[in-house]
Write a protein that holds these residues in place. Structure first.
Motif, PDB file in Angstrom:
ATOM      1  N   MET A  78       5.016  11.188   2.074  1.00 47.74           N
ATOM      2  CA  MET A  78       4.500  10.755   3.366  1.00 47.74           C
ATOM      3  C   MET A  78       4.311   9.250   3.367  1.00 47.74           C
ATOM      4  O   MET A  78       4.006   8.659   2.317  1.00 47.74           O
ATOM      5  CB  MET A  78       3.192  11.473   3.716  1.00 47.74           C
ATOM      6  N   THR A  79       4.536   8.633   4.507  1.00 46.77           N
ATOM      7  CA  THR A  79       4.315   7.197   4.661  1.00 46.77           C
ATOM      8  C   THR A  79       3.571   6.942   5.964  1.00 46.77           C
ATOM      9  O   THR A  79       3.731   7.671   6.946  1.00 46.77           O
ATOM     10  CB  THR A  79       5.644   6.403   4.672  1.00 46.77           C
ATOM     11  N   ALA A  80       2.754   5.906   5.932  1.00 44.23           N
ATOM     12  CA  ALA A  80       1.993   5.509   7.114  1.00 44.23           C
ATOM     13  C   ALA A  80       1.699   4.018   7.019  1.00 44.23           C
ATOM     14  O   ALA A  80       1.652   3.455   5.915  1.00 44.23           O
ATOM     15  CB  ALA A  80       0.690   6.294   7.197  1.00 44.23           C
ATOM     16  N   LEU A  81       1.505   3.391   8.145  1.00 40.58           N
ATOM     17  CA  LEU A  81       1.154   1.972   8.180  1.00 40.58           C
ATOM     18  C   LEU A  81      -0.354   1.802   8.136  1.00 40.58           C
ATOM     19  O   LEU A  81      -1.103   2.659   8.614  1.00 40.58           O
ATOM     20  CB  LEU A  81       1.711   1.320   9.437  1.00 40.58           C
ATOM     21  N   ALA A  82      -0.786   0.687   7.568  1.00 39.91           N
ATOM     22  CA  ALA A  82      -2.220   0.373   7.497  1.00 39.91           C
ATOM     23  C   ALA A  82      -2.383  -1.136   7.588  1.00 39.91           C
ATOM     24  O   ALA A  82      -1.467  -1.893   7.236  1.00 39.91           O
ATOM     25  CB  ALA A  82      -2.815   0.894   6.192  1.00 39.91           C
ATOM     26  N   PRO A  83      -3.544  -1.595   8.021  1.00 38.57           N
ATOM     27  CA  PRO A  83      -3.781  -3.046   8.049  1.00 38.57           C
ATOM     28  C   PRO A  83      -3.914  -3.592   6.628  1.00 38.57           C
ATOM     29  O   PRO A  83      -4.254  -2.862   5.690  1.00 38.57           O
ATOM     30  CB  PRO A  83      -5.093  -3.179   8.824  1.00 38.57           C
ATOM     31  N   PRO A  88      -6.014   2.265  -0.201  1.00 39.44           N
ATOM     32  CA  PRO A  88      -4.733   2.954  -0.360  1.00 39.44           C
ATOM     33  C   PRO A  88      -4.896   4.477  -0.380  1.00 39.44           C
ATOM     34  O   PRO A  88      -4.806   5.123  -1.424  1.00 39.44           O
ATOM     35  CB  PRO A  88      -4.203   2.415  -1.688  1.00 39.44           C
ATOM     36  N   VAL A  89      -5.133   5.033   0.780  1.00 39.95           N
ATOM     37  CA  VAL A  89      -5.333   6.470   0.916  1.00 39.95           C
ATOM     38  C   VAL A  89      -4.849   6.896   2.300  1.00 39.95           C
ATOM     39  O   VAL A  89      -4.962   6.137   3.272  1.00 39.95           O
ATOM     40  CB  VAL A  89      -6.814   6.854   0.687  1.00 39.95           C
ATOM     41  N   ALA A 103      -2.614   6.892  -2.283  1.00 37.45           N
ATOM     42  CA  ALA A 103      -1.340   6.308  -1.880  1.00 37.45           C
ATOM     43  C   ALA A 103      -1.051   5.014  -2.637  1.00 37.45           C
ATOM     44  O   ALA A 103      -1.968   4.319  -3.071  1.00 37.45           O
ATOM     45  CB  ALA A 103      -1.356   6.022  -0.374  1.00 37.45           C
ATOM     46  N   ALA A 104       0.213   4.719  -2.746  1.00 35.24           N
ATOM     47  CA  ALA A 104       0.651   3.405  -3.214  1.00 35.24           C
ATOM     48  C   ALA A 104       0.695   2.516  -1.975  1.00 35.24           C
ATOM     49  O   ALA A 104       1.031   2.981  -0.880  1.00 35.24           O
ATOM     50  CB  ALA A 104       2.027   3.505  -3.855  1.00 35.24           C
ATOM     51  N   ALA A 105       0.343   1.266  -2.137  1.00 33.08           N
ATOM     52  CA  ALA A 105       0.339   0.332  -1.004  1.00 33.08           C
ATOM     53  C   ALA A 105       1.337  -0.786  -1.272  1.00 33.08           C
ATOM     54  O   ALA A 105       1.265  -1.458  -2.301  1.00 33.08           O
ATOM     55  CB  ALA A 105      -1.056  -0.250  -0.798  1.00 33.08           C
ATOM     56  N   ASP A 106       2.276  -0.947  -0.351  1.00 30.02           N
ATOM     57  CA  ASP A 106       3.253  -2.028  -0.427  1.00 30.02           C
ATOM     58  C   ASP A 106       3.112  -2.904   0.807  1.00 30.02           C
ATOM     59  O   ASP A 106       2.791  -2.403   1.895  1.00 30.02           O
ATOM     60  CB  ASP A 106       4.679  -1.464  -0.494  1.00 30.02           C
ATOM     61  N   GLU A 107       3.374  -4.181   0.639  1.00 28.04           N
ATOM     62  CA  GLU A 107       3.280  -5.110   1.761  1.00 28.04           C
ATOM     63  C   GLU A 107       4.333  -4.779   2.815  1.00 28.04           C
ATOM     64  O   GLU A 107       5.489  -4.523   2.492  1.00 28.04           O
ATOM     65  CB  GLU A 107       3.474  -6.544   1.265  1.00 28.04           C
ATOM     66  N   ASP A 108       3.908  -4.748   4.077  1.00 26.31           N
ATOM     67  CA  ASP A 108       4.804  -4.510   5.204  1.00 26.31           C
ATOM     68  C   ASP A 108       5.057  -5.853   5.883  1.00 26.31           C
ATOM     69  O   ASP A 108       4.199  -6.362   6.609  1.00 26.31           O
ATOM     70  CB  ASP A 108       4.171  -3.516   6.176  1.00 26.31           C
ATOM     71  N   ASP A 112       2.999  -6.913   9.324  1.00 29.59           N
ATOM     72  CA  ASP A 112       1.892  -7.705   8.796  1.00 29.59           C
ATOM     73  C   ASP A 112       0.730  -6.825   8.342  1.00 29.59           C
ATOM     74  O   ASP A 112      -0.385  -6.923   8.838  1.00 29.59           O
ATOM     75  CB  ASP A 112       1.413  -8.709   9.848  1.00 29.59           C
ATOM     76  N   GLY A 113       1.016  -5.946   7.417  1.00 27.99           N
ATOM     77  CA  GLY A 113       0.003  -5.050   6.887  1.00 27.99           C
ATOM     78  C   GLY A 113       0.523  -4.372   5.640  1.00 27.99           C
ATOM     79  O   GLY A 113       1.175  -5.006   4.809  1.00 27.99           O
ATOM     80  N   LEU A 114       0.246  -3.070   5.530  1.00 29.43           N
ATOM     81  CA  LEU A 114       0.654  -2.292   4.369  1.00 29.43           C
ATOM     82  C   LEU A 114       1.457  -1.071   4.785  1.00 29.43           C
ATOM     83  O   LEU A 114       1.259  -0.530   5.868  1.00 29.43           O
ATOM     84  CB  LEU A 114      -0.577  -1.818   3.592  1.00 29.43           C
ATOM     85  N   ILE A 115       2.328  -0.638   3.895  1.00 29.04           N
ATOM     86  CA  ILE A 115       2.990   0.652   4.007  1.00 29.04           C
ATOM     87  C   ILE A 115       2.376   1.519   2.911  1.00 29.04           C
ATOM     88  O   ILE A 115       2.452   1.185   1.731  1.00 29.04           O
ATOM     89  CB  ILE A 115       4.513   0.546   3.807  1.00 29.04           C
ATOM     90  N   LEU A 116       1.717   2.596   3.317  1.00 36.97           N
ATOM     91  CA  LEU A 116       1.104   3.520   2.365  1.00 36.97           C
ATOM     92  C   LEU A 116       2.072   4.661   2.100  1.00 36.97           C
ATOM     93  O   LEU A 116       2.655   5.213   3.036  1.00 36.97           O
ATOM     94  CB  LEU A 116      -0.205   4.074   2.918  1.00 36.97           C
TER      95      LEU A 116
END
Length: 165
Positions: A78-83, A88-89, A103-108, A112-116
């Motif tokens: 599963m993936t979701a965007l986050a600020p 990382p959840v 979740a793992a958090a990668d820079e989006d 301008d946020g994170l991809i979880l």
């Protein structure tokens, strides 16, 4: 007799407090179905042995939540965007059932946020409930965002889970 009743009363109060204490890492289950968001819907894409179920705007990069799986794997990603700076959840709810996924958090760089990103068996309780009721909510920073299908598109959810096994 009075002391025994007082002891029972204190014990009952203590047990009630324990039973009603929510898990501090989970949102309070809401249980109510959200309304579909205009322009957004559940989109199913199958390509050979891979499938993706996403909630977003068709034919665009605007996706709120996505699930990917291999045919018959009984496991999904599963993936979701986050600020930026978010925990990382991924917190999900479906008709009162909840699930918390580390979740793992990668820079989006685009948003301008994170991809979880997280993985889970396809049959964990919150995903089983999602499959059955056809809607899902995601909690982030105490805010609930509902992902409900528009009329006629809910069968895509069942087709995805049947594909995944």
């Amino acid at each position: 007799m009075r002391a025994a009743l007082l002891s029972l009363s204190v014990l009952a109060g203590t047990l009630a407090a324990c039973a009603s204490a929510p898990d501090p890492g989970m949102p309070p289950p809401n249980g109510s179905a959200p309304a579909p968001i205009p322009g957004y819907d559940w989109i199913l894409h199958q390509d050979g042995d891979d499938a993706r179920l996403s909630y977003g705007v068709a034919e665009s990069d605007d996706v709120r939540m996505a699930f990917d799986c291999r045919r018959g794997a009984r496991r999904l990603d599963m993936t979701a965007l986050a600020p930026a700076g978010a925990e990382p959840v991924i917190l999900l709810e479906a008709a009162g059932e909840t699930g918390r996924f580390a979740a793992a958090a990668d820079e989006d760089l685009i948003h301008d946020g994170l991809i979880l990103s997280a993985a889970a068996p396809a049959d964990v309780p919150v995903l089983r409930r999602f499959r059955r009721v056809g809607w899902l909510a995601r909690w982030q920073d105490g805010v609930r965002e509902g992902y409900a299908p528009h009329p006629g598109s809910g069968e895509r959810i069942e087709r995805f889970f049947a594909f995944c096994g």
